[in-house]
Design a protein around this motif. Sequence first.
Motif, PDB file in Angstrom:
ATOM      1  N   GLU A   1       2.256   3.907 -14.538  1.00 18.09           N
ATOM      2  CA  GLU A   1       2.646   3.228 -14.327  1.00 18.09           C
ATOM      3  C   GLU A   1       3.488   3.165 -12.807  1.00 18.09           C
ATOM      4  OE1 GLU A   1       4.413  -0.583 -17.073  1.00 18.09           O
ATOM      5  OE2 GLU A   1       6.215   0.642 -16.287  1.00 18.09           O
ATOM      6  N   GLY A   2       3.569   2.153 -11.703  1.00 18.24           N
ATOM      7  CA  GLY A   2       4.388   2.197 -10.742  1.00 18.24           C
ATOM      8  C   GLY A   2       4.406   1.470 -10.054  1.00 18.24           C
ATOM      9  N   PRO A   3       4.790   0.490  -9.050  1.00 24.47           N
ATOM     10  CA  PRO A   3       4.867  -0.975  -7.918  1.00 24.47           C
ATOM     11  C   PRO A   3       3.512  -0.710  -8.157  1.00 24.47           C
ATOM     12  CG  PRO A   3       7.178   0.760  -7.385  1.00 24.47           C
ATOM     13  CD  PRO A   3       5.619   1.700  -7.865  1.00 24.47           C
ATOM     14  N   GLY A   4       3.134  -2.923  -8.050  1.00 22.75           N
ATOM     15  CA  GLY A   4       1.347  -2.628  -7.462  1.00 22.75           C
ATOM     16  C   GLY A   4       1.799  -4.267  -6.843  1.00 22.75           C
ATOM     17  N   GLN A   5       1.944  -4.839  -5.953  1.00 23.19           N
ATOM     18  CA  GLN A   5       2.119  -5.707  -5.691  1.00 23.19           C
ATOM     19  C   GLN A   5       0.401  -6.634  -5.689  1.00 23.19           C
ATOM     20  OE1 GLN A   5       4.876  -8.045  -4.175  1.00 23.19           O
ATOM     21  NE2 GLN A   5       3.592  -9.327  -6.081  1.00 23.19           N
ATOM     22  N   LEU A   6       0.271  -7.915  -6.383  1.00 19.21           N
ATOM     23  CA  LEU A   6      -0.909  -8.576  -6.571  1.00 19.21           C
ATOM     24  C   LEU A   6      -0.987  -9.777  -5.561  1.00 19.21           C
ATOM     25  CD1 LEU A   6      -3.242  -8.491  -8.104  1.00 19.21           C
ATOM     26  CD2 LEU A   6      -2.718 -10.775  -9.584  1.00 19.21           C
ATOM     27  N   LEU A   7      -1.960  -9.538  -5.061  1.00 24.43           N
ATOM     28  CA  LEU A   7      -1.984 -11.226  -3.591  1.00 24.43           C
ATOM     29  C   LEU A   7      -2.655 -11.800  -3.854  1.00 24.43           C
ATOM     30  CD1 LEU A   7      -2.362  -9.137   0.016  1.00 24.43           C
ATOM     31  CD2 LEU A   7      -0.127  -9.433  -2.160  1.00 24.43           C
TER      32      LEU A   7
ATOM     33  N   THR B   1     -12.166 -10.806  -5.771  1.00 26.15           N
ATOM     34  CA  THR B   1     -11.049  -9.749  -4.921  1.00 26.15           C
ATOM     35  C   THR B   1     -10.741 -10.497  -4.385  1.00 26.15           C
ATOM     36  OG1 THR B   1     -12.140 -10.149  -2.559  1.00 26.15           O
ATOM     37  CG2 THR B   1     -14.657  -9.039  -4.409  1.00 26.15           C
ATOM     38  N   THR B   2      -9.647  -9.320  -4.564  1.00 22.01           N
ATOM     39  CA  THR B   2      -8.283  -9.669  -3.983  1.00 22.01           C
ATOM     40  C   THR B   2      -7.340  -8.110  -3.615  1.00 22.01           C
ATOM     41  OG1 THR B   2      -6.122 -10.699  -3.987  1.00 22.01           O
ATOM     42  CG2 THR B   2      -6.629  -9.513  -6.071  1.00 22.01           C
ATOM     43  N   THR B   3      -6.270  -8.031  -2.884  1.00 22.65           N
ATOM     44  CA  THR B   3      -5.614  -6.791  -2.691  1.00 22.65           C
ATOM     45  C   THR B   3      -4.691  -6.898  -3.702  1.00 22.65           C
ATOM     46  OG1 THR B   3      -6.282  -7.424  -0.507  1.00 22.65           O
ATOM     47  CG2 THR B   3      -4.598  -5.488  -0.532  1.00 22.65           C
ATOM     48  N   VAL B   4      -4.270  -5.786  -3.838  1.00 21.27           N
ATOM     49  CA  VAL B   4      -2.661  -4.866  -4.527  1.00 21.27           C
ATOM     50  C   VAL B   4      -2.215  -3.841  -3.603  1.00 21.27           C
ATOM     51  CG1 VAL B   4      -1.757  -3.877  -6.686  1.00 21.27           C
ATOM     52  CG2 VAL B   4      -4.158  -4.788  -6.878  1.00 21.27           C
ATOM     53  N   ARG B   5      -1.276  -3.889  -3.827  1.00 17.19           N
ATOM     54  CA  ARG B   5       0.063  -3.148  -2.759  1.00 17.19           C
ATOM     55  C   ARG B   5       0.298  -2.156  -3.714  1.00 17.19           C
ATOM     56  NH1 ARG B   5       2.466  -7.520   0.960  1.00 17.19           N
ATOM     57  NH2 ARG B   5       3.857  -7.512  -0.778  1.00 17.19           N
ATOM     58  N   THR B   6       0.085  -0.838  -2.937  1.00 19.08           N
ATOM     59  CA  THR B   6       0.246  -0.065  -4.179  1.00 19.08           C
ATOM     60  C   THR B   6       1.588   1.488  -4.122  1.00 19.08           C
ATOM     61  OG1 THR B   6      -1.584   1.651  -3.944  1.00 19.08           O
ATOM     62  CG2 THR B   6      -2.210  -0.200  -5.486  1.00 19.08           C
TER      63      THR B   6
ATOM     64  N   VAL C   1       2.798  -6.563  15.411  1.00 18.19           N
ATOM     65  CA  VAL C   1       3.014  -6.104  14.856  1.00 18.19           C
ATOM     66  C   VAL C   1       1.878  -7.121  13.286  1.00 18.19           C
ATOM     67  CG1 VAL C   1       4.561  -5.796  13.168  1.00 18.19           C
ATOM     68  CG2 VAL C   1       4.779  -5.126  15.945  1.00 18.19           C
ATOM     69  N   GLU C   2       2.650  -7.904  13.564  1.00 14.33           N
ATOM     70  CA  GLU C   2       1.395  -8.868  11.961  1.00 14.33           C
ATOM     71  C   GLU C   2       0.314  -7.932  11.879  1.00 14.33           C
ATOM     72  OE1 GLU C   2       4.550 -12.501  11.958  1.00 14.33           O
ATOM     73  OE2 GLU C   2       2.926 -12.949  13.255  1.00 14.33           O
ATOM     74  N   THR C   3      -0.623  -8.064  13.079  1.00 11.28           N
ATOM     75  CA  THR C   3      -2.067  -7.840  13.231  1.00 11.28           C
ATOM     76  C   THR C   3      -2.135  -6.569  12.994  1.00 11.28           C
ATOM     77  OG1 THR C   3      -2.522  -9.417  15.299  1.00 11.28           O
ATOM     78  CG2 THR C   3      -3.993  -7.592  14.499  1.00 11.28           C
ATOM     79  N   VAL C   4      -1.447  -5.890  12.964  1.00 14.38           N
ATOM     80  CA  VAL C   4      -1.367  -4.030  12.103  1.00 14.38           C
ATOM     81  C   VAL C   4      -0.824  -4.612  10.975  1.00 14.38           C
ATOM     82  CG1 VAL C   4      -0.414  -2.202  12.699  1.00 14.38           C
ATOM     83  CG2 VAL C   4      -1.287  -3.106  14.897  1.00 14.38           C
ATOM     84  N   ALA C   5       0.276  -4.912  10.212  1.00  9.73           N
ATOM     85  CA  ALA C   5       0.999  -4.946   9.129  1.00  9.73           C
ATOM     86  C   ALA C   5      -0.563  -5.486   8.144  1.00  9.73           C
ATOM     87  CB  ALA C   5       2.153  -5.722   9.563  1.00  9.73           C
ATOM     88  N   GLY C   6      -0.672  -6.769   8.327  1.00 12.21           N
ATOM     89  CA  GLY C   6      -1.829  -7.351   7.795  1.00 12.21           C
ATOM     90  C   GLY C   6      -3.308  -6.464   7.427  1.00 12.21           C
ATOM     91  N   ARG C   7      -3.506  -5.513   7.965  1.00 13.93           N
ATOM     92  CA  ARG C   7      -4.240  -4.776   7.816  1.00 13.93           C
ATOM     93  C   ARG C   7      -3.423  -4.014   6.009  1.00 13.93           C
ATOM     94  NH1 ARG C   7      -5.054  -3.449  12.847  1.00 13.93           N
ATOM     95  NH2 ARG C   7      -4.351  -0.990  12.523  1.00 13.93           N
ATOM     96  N   TYR C   8      -2.746  -3.876   5.596  1.00 14.92           N
ATOM     97  CA  TYR C   8      -2.063  -3.001   5.235  1.00 14.92           C
ATOM     98  C   TYR C   8      -0.909  -3.830   3.634  1.00 14.92           C
ATOM     99  CZ  TYR C   8      -2.060   0.817   7.920  1.00 14.92           C
ATOM    100  OH  TYR C   8      -2.934   2.204   9.065  1.00 14.92           O
ATOM    101  N   GLY C   9      -1.996  -4.899   3.527  1.00 17.13           N
ATOM    102  CA  GLY C   9      -1.350  -5.989   2.200  1.00 17.13           C
ATOM    103  C   GLY C   9      -0.280  -7.015   2.838  1.00 17.13           C
TER     104      GLY C   9
END
Length: 866
Positions: A106-112, A171-176, A707-715
């Motif tokens: 278990e660990g941090p996992g932010q669901l989008l 489908t979605t993204t999870v930040r892990t 910066v927002e364009t790049v950050a968008g690729r990482y959750g």
Amino acid sequence: MSGTRASLRLSMAGLRTHKRRFAGTFFAVLLGVAFLGGTLVMGDTLRSSFDALFGRATSGTDAVVRGDDMITTPGESFGTRRTVPTELADEIAQMPGVAAAEPRIEGPGQLLDKDGEPVGGGGPPTLAGNWIADKELNSYQIDEGRTPERSGEAVINRGAAKDAGLAVGDTTTVRTPDPLKVTIVGISTFGGEDGMGQTSFTALTRADAEKYLTAEPGRATSIQVRAGPGESQGELVKSLSPVLPDGIEAVTGQEVTEENQDQIAGQFLSGFTAGLLGFAGVAMLVATFSIYNTFAIVVAQRTRDNALLRAIGATRRQVVGQTMAEALVVAVLASLAGLAGGVGIAAGLGALFPAVGFPFPEGDMVISGLSLALPFATGVLVCLASALAPAVRAGRTSPLAALRETTVDDSGSSRVRALVGGVLIAAGAALTVYGAVPGGASSDPSVMLTVAGAVVTLAAFVVLGPVASAYAVRILGAPLRRMNGRLARRNALRSPKRTAATATALMIGVAVVSLFTVFGASLKSTMDQTVSRAFAGDVAVRVPAFGPESGALSPKVAPAVAKLPEVEHALGLGTGVARVDDGGSAQGEGQGGGRALTVTDPGRMGDVLDLGTVRGSLTGLGADGVAVSRSEADDHGWKVGSTANFTFTDGEKRPFTVRAVYDQADLAGDYVLTREAWEPHRIQDSDSLVAVAFKDGVSEADGKAAVETVAGRYGNPEVQTRDEFAESSAAGVDMMLTLVYALLALAVLIALLGIANTLTLAVHERTRELGLLRAVGQTRAQLRAMVRWESVLVAAFGTAGGLTLGAFLGWAMTKATDSSGDGVFTVPPVQLAIVALVGLTAGALAAWRPSRRAAKLDVLGAIATE
């Protein structure tokens, strides 16, 4: 006995005849008891809900195998333990008495959600983990769809699915924290509920959980064990313990449940309930003044009645008994009604806290005997205690008073009162100032001394109230030039004690509101100064959060942003934890006692952070060097070249050489390690902040967009300018103030009921006078204006006193809680002006019914009134 029965009959007759006189007292007691009862009921309900929640979470687990040492940093409820090898689960599963054993990762996992926005925001924990196949060991059950079987598949809890608008097949993204694209294959429930409270949980395959949630494959947070038939939890733990490696322990599932319950109920809920009880205490204190004022006026109005009773043979005890019997009846009835209202208050609080960012688990309302008995007894005792002094005064009425006109008590401006009040205010102010700003360079502020001084200062304001009211009403009423205003001012000056008691109830409410307003504004100014002083970058990439379980950023964000042509510097700041000592006694041996570590490239910190003066060098810390803040160095007696011993969560103890000491720890933290030093001990690699500085000539808008364009690729984490970063850091203060204002609204309402009740009784007392005014030409509108202006003057006196006291105590609290000495004291003029306006408006509203009642008096009937 016959005298007692006669007193009771007179009391009942008086209550039936003059019900309106005691309406304000009734509602003041009712609201105070309701708030106190609601607080206790909500505390019991939350405690029961959390107990049931954690009970369900471990209901099928008989033993838990985990690291034996937990390190907790200040401000955290749950600490960090070493991981355990997953292969240990296979060995345990083969042991006698074991039915099943599975690793729990278990660990941090932010669901989008569908729009790429985080589910759950920065409030409750957002977790990810592996799906446990054994149904009894797994707290979650499939409600729709199936379990994850292949990489990239996930199961989310039903509550998160509703919030995110996701369904099976989406489908979605999870930040892990690294972004993981997943397909939702199942929806789960937790004990039949949508989830574990407001926590979101994303279940992955075991391979994905090991890959994204741990530092290396083959490690687990713990191992859940289910006992075979006839094997007790205690016996299971005894059989497991001898075969476990060093640093790993086995505990029963019941112990884990009790630990979780103690950490939530014993720590968080105790403090939370204590805070609510503090607000309930403010409400009861305000009610005390309203109750006292009502009985003081009623006793004054009944002077001739009491004197006649004395003249025909009633004793002092009987007269006192009559008043106290009235108070007892009102107290009992109001307290009983308050208990019913407390259930509604508890339901209202249950809806309020999630609305302002404090989500709690759902559960059936729990009402214990203590939650009923304590508010009821408090309401009765407060009412009786408040009525005691007026009752004793009634008992001292001379029989000869029956031959005189009824008078009201207009004392209160004595020299003795002024002297005592002056001594108290000098002592209280001195104690408050000394607690907030102690003498001596080595002395630290004392919150306890400051609180003690605040209590004495409040007592001084109460004692000096009647003395100050005469001057304050004259000054505040000076602009009222018309006859109605002058009459209102004279009416307010008739009884200084009455005016002061009525205004004091409002003063306390306004003072507490002003205190938190000033304190909150000072906190926000301090945070703004901290960001302005310490953050040398142009934008910050972060995941705003209020807890240690959230806020994780992929460590790949900083290197990707650094490659942008608009960016000069981009530095990621990660977090770690360790127990630290200076070679002597360790800080917090055993469980807890940890310190937060900042993990980064120390040599580049100066590009985006202002560290102040740096002694030594931040470059070349390597795998065995550490940089520490000046405050920590002073506490331990360290200097450049000293040795600091670190104990990490994996149990390894290592000496580190202090190679740099820096002044400003605002954003850098107190301890800085290189990623090389932290690598062997990390559990999940993540950053909490990426600080970015643009190249010369790059505008803020263009740089932020890149910066927002790049950050968008990482959750899709947030990219904030310096101002946005400061505002986001202070978001918790706004949430606190919203909560405080909502809770204090009841105390202000009680104070306003007190003003309205006082005016109603004053109108009754001055019936003949009002009739004469109408007879000589005063119109109904002028009479209503006179009563309203009197109410506004009383409210203005209370509001002015509350603002003064609140601003002073707000300054004291700001200084007393500022151990670093870098805090900024701020008086927010707009917010305080709004508080003042609300106080004056409320005073005018409190006079609405009394003024209408006065205007409706029959002129001839009023003149003939005795």
